[in-house]
Design an enzyme around this catalytic site. Structure first.
Site, PDB file in Angstrom:
ATOM      1  N   GLY A   1      24.624  -5.552 -23.924  1.00  0.00           N
ATOM      2  CA  GLY A   1      23.969  -6.521 -24.819  1.00  0.00           C
ATOM      3  C   GLY A   1      22.489  -6.647 -24.507  1.00  0.00           C
TER       4      GLY A   1
ATOM      5  N   SER B   1      20.003  -5.678 -26.486  1.00  0.00           N
ATOM      6  CA  SER B   1      19.154  -5.639 -27.685  1.00  0.00           C
ATOM      7  C   SER B   1      18.502  -6.984 -27.977  1.00  0.00           C
ATOM      8  CB  SER B   1      20.003  -5.220 -28.897  1.00  0.00           C
ATOM      9  OG  SER B   1      21.018  -6.181 -29.137  1.00  0.00           O
ATOM     10  N   SER B   2      18.929  -8.035 -27.277  1.00  0.00           N
ATOM     11  CA  SER B   2      18.470  -9.382 -27.634  1.00  0.00           C
ATOM     12  C   SER B   2      18.605 -10.322 -26.433  1.00  0.00           C
ATOM     13  CB  SER B   2      19.353  -9.858 -28.806  1.00  0.00           C
ATOM     14  OG  SER B   2      19.209 -11.222 -29.054  1.00  0.00           O
ATOM     15  N   GLY B   3      17.948 -11.457 -26.497  1.00  0.00           N
ATOM     16  CA  GLY B   3      18.167 -12.564 -25.551  1.00  0.00           C
ATOM     17  C   GLY B   3      18.067 -12.189 -24.082  1.00  0.00           C
TER      18      GLY B   3
ATOM     19  N   SER C   1      28.588 -15.985 -17.294  1.00  0.00           N
ATOM     20  CA  SER C   1      29.451 -17.081 -17.725  1.00  0.00           C
ATOM     21  C   SER C   1      28.570 -18.038 -18.515  1.00  0.00           C
ATOM     22  CB  SER C   1      30.093 -17.730 -16.496  1.00  0.00           C
ATOM     23  OG  SER C   1      30.816 -18.874 -16.852  1.00  0.00           O
TER      24      SER C   1
ATOM     25  N   TYR D   1      35.110 -20.499 -26.871  1.00  0.00           N
ATOM     26  CA  TYR D   1      33.980 -19.951 -26.112  1.00  0.00           C
ATOM     27  C   TYR D   1      34.127 -20.354 -24.645  1.00  0.00           C
ATOM     28  CZ  TYR D   1      29.250 -19.145 -24.449  1.00  0.00           C
ATOM     29  OH  TYR D   1      28.174 -18.710 -23.708  1.00  0.00           O
ATOM     30  N   SER D   2      34.387 -21.658 -24.418  1.00  0.00           N
ATOM     31  CA  SER D   2      34.603 -22.134 -23.046  1.00  0.00           C
ATOM     32  C   SER D   2      35.762 -21.395 -22.392  1.00  0.00           C
ATOM     33  CB  SER D   2      34.904 -23.639 -23.032  1.00  0.00           C
ATOM     34  OG  SER D   2      33.716 -24.385 -22.953  1.00  0.00           O
ATOM     35  N   ALA D   3      36.851 -21.223 -23.144  1.00  0.00           N
ATOM     36  CA  ALA D   3      38.025 -20.539 -22.577  1.00  0.00           C
ATOM     37  C   ALA D   3      37.653 -19.121 -22.140  1.00  0.00           C
ATOM     38  CB  ALA D   3      39.159 -20.501 -23.596  1.00  0.00           C
ATOM     39  N   SER D   4      36.824 -18.440 -22.949  1.00  0.00           N
ATOM     40  CA  SER D   4      36.437 -17.058 -22.585  1.00  0.00           C
ATOM     41  C   SER D   4      35.597 -17.051 -21.321  1.00  0.00           C
ATOM     42  CB  SER D   4      35.681 -16.390 -23.753  1.00  0.00           C
ATOM     43  OG  SER D   4      34.369 -16.907 -23.880  1.00  0.00           O
ATOM     44  N   LYS D   5      34.787 -18.093 -21.138  1.00  0.00           N
ATOM     45  CA  LYS D   5      33.919 -18.146 -19.955  1.00  0.00           C
ATOM     46  C   LYS D   5      34.693 -18.656 -18.727  1.00  0.00           C
ATOM     47  CE  LYS D   5      30.142 -16.591 -21.930  1.00  0.00           C
ATOM     48  NZ  LYS D   5      29.643 -15.250 -21.625  1.00  0.00           N
TER      49      LYS D   5
ATOM     50  N   PHE E   1      19.744 -21.985 -23.746  1.00  0.00           N
ATOM     51  CA  PHE E   1      18.575 -21.096 -23.813  1.00  0.00           C
ATOM     52  C   PHE E   1      18.304 -20.739 -25.264  1.00  0.00           C
ATOM     53  CE2 PHE E   1      19.338 -20.722 -19.374  1.00  0.00           C
ATOM     54  CZ  PHE E   1      18.176 -20.227 -18.793  1.00  0.00           C
TER      55      PHE E   1
ATOM     56  N   THR F   1      17.836 -18.065 -27.646  1.00  0.00           N
ATOM     57  CA  THR F   1      18.060 -16.613 -27.830  1.00  0.00           C
ATOM     58  C   THR F   1      18.653 -16.401 -29.227  1.00  0.00           C
ATOM     59  OG1 THR F   1      20.358 -16.659 -27.094  1.00  0.00           O
ATOM     60  CG2 THR F   1      18.690 -16.404 -25.361  1.00  0.00           C
TER      61      THR F   1
HETATM   62  N1  LIG Z   1      21.847 -18.517 -25.163  1.00  0.00           N
HETATM   63  C1  LIG Z   1      22.501 -19.420 -24.475  1.00  0.00           C
HETATM   64  O1  LIG Z   1      22.210 -20.630 -24.556  1.00  0.00           O
HETATM   65  C2  LIG Z   1      23.626 -18.996 -23.533  1.00  0.00           C
HETATM   66  C3  LIG Z   1      24.099 -19.951 -22.641  1.00  0.00           C
HETATM   67  C4  LIG Z   1      25.107 -19.597 -21.757  1.00  0.00           C
HETATM   68  C5  LIG Z   1      25.604 -18.308 -21.753  1.00  0.00           C
HETATM   69  N2  LIG Z   1      25.128 -17.390 -22.627  1.00  0.00           N
HETATM   70  C6  LIG Z   1      25.704 -16.027 -22.555  1.00  0.00           C
HETATM   71  O2  LIG Z   1      24.678 -15.081 -22.350  1.00  0.00           O
HETATM   72  C7  LIG Z   1      25.077 -13.817 -22.865  1.00  0.00           C
HETATM   73  C8  LIG Z   1      23.969 -13.227 -23.698  1.00  0.00           C
HETATM   74  O3  LIG Z   1      23.754 -14.058 -24.803  1.00  0.00           O
HETATM   75  P1  LIG Z   1      22.321 -14.306 -25.463  1.00  0.00           P
HETATM   76  O4  LIG Z   1      22.105 -15.761 -25.426  1.00  0.00           O
HETATM   77  O5  LIG Z   1      21.299 -13.421 -24.889  1.00  0.00           O
HETATM   78  O6  LIG Z   1      22.686 -13.937 -26.979  1.00  0.00           O
HETATM   79  P2  LIG Z   1      22.065 -12.891 -28.028  1.00  0.00           P
HETATM   80  O7  LIG Z   1      20.580 -13.000 -28.058  1.00  0.00           O
HETATM   81  O8  LIG Z   1      22.821 -13.129 -29.286  1.00  0.00           O
HETATM   82  O9  LIG Z   1      22.469 -11.456 -27.428  1.00  0.00           O
HETATM   83  C9  LIG Z   1      23.810 -11.051 -27.401  1.00  0.00           C
HETATM   84  C10 LIG Z   1      23.886  -9.576 -27.037  1.00  0.00           C
HETATM   85  O10 LIG Z   1      25.281  -9.240 -26.955  1.00  0.00           O
HETATM   86  C11 LIG Z   1      25.483  -8.050 -27.676  1.00  0.00           C
HETATM   87  N3  LIG Z   1      26.851  -7.997 -28.231  1.00  0.00           N
HETATM   88  C12 LIG Z   1      27.492  -8.905 -28.979  1.00  0.00           C
HETATM   89  N4  LIG Z   1      28.731  -8.471 -29.278  1.00  0.00           N
HETATM   90  C13 LIG Z   1      28.870  -7.261 -28.696  1.00  0.00           C
HETATM   91  C14 LIG Z   1      29.926  -6.310 -28.618  1.00  0.00           C
HETATM   92  N5  LIG Z   1      31.102  -6.493 -29.218  1.00  0.00           N
HETATM   93  N6  LIG Z   1      29.709  -5.159 -27.915  1.00  0.00           N
HETATM   94  C15 LIG Z   1      28.526  -4.939 -27.323  1.00  0.00           C
HETATM   95  N7  LIG Z   1      27.496  -5.804 -27.359  1.00  0.00           N
HETATM   96  C16 LIG Z   1      27.672  -6.951 -28.039  1.00  0.00           C
HETATM   97  C17 LIG Z   1      24.429  -7.992 -28.752  1.00  0.00           C
HETATM   98  O11 LIG Z   1      24.143  -6.625 -28.996  1.00  0.00           O
HETATM   99  P3  LIG Z   1      24.292  -5.867 -30.405  1.00  0.00           P
HETATM  100  O12 LIG Z   1      24.436  -6.925 -31.470  1.00  0.00           O
HETATM  101  O13 LIG Z   1      23.020  -5.088 -30.506  1.00  0.00           O
HETATM  102  O14 LIG Z   1      25.485  -5.007 -30.229  1.00  0.00           O
HETATM  103  C18 LIG Z   1      23.244  -8.675 -28.055  1.00  0.00           C
HETATM  104  O15 LIG Z   1      22.448  -7.735 -27.389  1.00  0.00           O
HETATM  105  C19 LIG Z   1      26.389 -14.053 -23.619  1.00  0.00           C
HETATM  106  O16 LIG Z   1      27.467 -13.662 -22.808  1.00  0.00           O
HETATM  107  C20 LIG Z   1      26.395 -15.569 -23.824  1.00  0.00           C
HETATM  108  O17 LIG Z   1      27.702 -16.079 -23.921  1.00  0.00           O
HETATM  109  C21 LIG Z   1      24.150 -17.700 -23.533  1.00  0.00           C
END
Ligand SMILES: NC(=O)c1ccc[n+]([C@@H]2O[C@H](COP(=O)([O-])OP(=O)(O)OC[C@H]3O[C@@H](n4cnc5c(N)ncnc54)[C@H](OP(=O)(O)O)[C@@H]3O)[C@@H](O)[C@H]2O)c1
Length: 266
Positions: A9, A11-13, A126, A140-144, A173, A175
């Site tokens: 993942g 490509s983003s965030g 997580s 979502y919580s359950a997955s984490k 965050f 993202t």
């Molecule tokens: N943002 C928050 O507030 C927050 C807080 C706590 C935890 N998190 C966790 O941090 C992690 C990253 O999230 P983010 O906030 O950076 O979100 P994001 O900007 O939406 O980035 C998510 C990334 O996951 C990839 N992805 C999604 N489904 C996928 C799949 N089936 N196979 C491969 N790649 C996949 C996407 O890549 P493509 O679409 O290019 O495939 C993208 O690069 C996640 O696990 C999220 O649960 C986020």
């Protein structure tokens, strides 16, 4: 020494920020996306973490090219919003397959190489939602929570092979996560939950949009990559959210549930 790093993942965030930061430090970074693209410093691989074969191919490509893999960062993930009662099996499966099985698939593929090397570092994403059950983000919580239990047990199993496991627990965050959340239509239209869900969702989205920058989390990931002896858990959140983690450990369960209900206007 420069390390060979896989980050899903990217490509983003968080994934993008961490991949670019680690590549800028001279590490060889392989990032993954379902739709890979050319990047100046990060080598992109096509990977859908839900598909074990796609993960296997990606990991084998890195081994063929580099001969080893030092760090695997299981970051790919997404969120489903809605009531637990009304979530469809498709929604639940998408949530668990992406966040939990995605992480399992990557760990299972990199571990044989890390064990053989007798060294390796696994970093699993997580969330604060992996510490407490967030209303209207229950699956979502359950997955984490699943990632938390899996990672703690994995740490015990592989420590003897020189492999460390760390869990990163971010608060809110800013993202791409907020825009890609899939909200349950059934909950939105529900008489029982609709209004309450929409109120909560406003709060959830406001907090995420006003949240910390992903570069803050990228620094923590870099710290774990470089640590001589990384910790098991790394919460990364603002003061209020860190306080909520503390409250979760000290308040009686029902009292904490009332705090959640009031905070999210359930
Ligand atoms: N943002 C928050 O507030 C927050 C807080 C706590 C935890 N998190 C966790 O941090 C992690 C990253 O999230 P983010 O906030 O950076 O979100 P994001 O900007 O939406 O980035 C998510 C990334 O996951 C990839 N992805 C999604 N489904 C996928 C799949 N089936 N196979 C491969 N790649 C996949 C996407 O890549 P493509 O679409 O290019 O495939 C993208 O690069 C996640 O696990 C999220 O649960 C986020």
């Amino acid at each position: 020494m420069n390390k060979i790093i896989l980050i899903t993942g990217a490509s983003s965030g968080f994934g993008k920020a961490a991949a670019e930061r680690l590549a800028a430090r001279g590490h060889i970074v392989y990032g993954t996306s379902r739709k890979p693209f050319l990047h100046e410093t990060v080598r992109f691989l096509q990977m859908d973490v839900r598909d074990a074969e796609s993960v296997k191919t990606g990991v084998e490509t890195i081994i063929e090219r580099e001969g080893r893999i030092d760090v695997a960062i299981c970051n790919a993930g997404m969120g489903i919003g809605g009531s637990l009662e009304m979530a469809t099996h498709e929604e639940i499966e998408l949530q668990m397959q992406t966040n939990f099985m995605g992480c399992v698939n990557v760990c299972q593929q990199v571990l044989p190489y890390m064990r053989k090397q007798r060294s390796g570092r696994i970093i699993n994403l997580s969330s604060i939602g992996g510490v407490m059950g967030l209303p209207y983000q229950g699956f979502y919580s359950a997955s984490k929570f699943a990632i938390e239990g899996f990672s703690e047990a994995l740490s015990a199993e592989v420590k003897g092979y020189g492999v460390t496991v760390s869990i990163v627990e971010p608060g809110d965050f800013k993202t791409g996560f907020t825009a890609s959340r899939k909200n349950s239509d059934a909950t939105m239209q529900s008489e029982a939950y609709g209004e309450s869900f929409r109120r909560s969702l406003q709060i959830i989205e406001k907090e995420e949009n006003g949240g910390l920058a992903p570069e803050v989390l990228a620094k923590t990931i870099e710290r774990i990559v470089n640590a001589r002896c990384p910790k098991l858990r790394y919460p990364v959140a603002n003061l209020e959210q860190r306080l909520s983690i503390l409250l979760h450990t000290i308040l009686p369960g029902n009292m904490f549930v009332n705090v959640l209900r009031s905070y999210y206007k359930v």
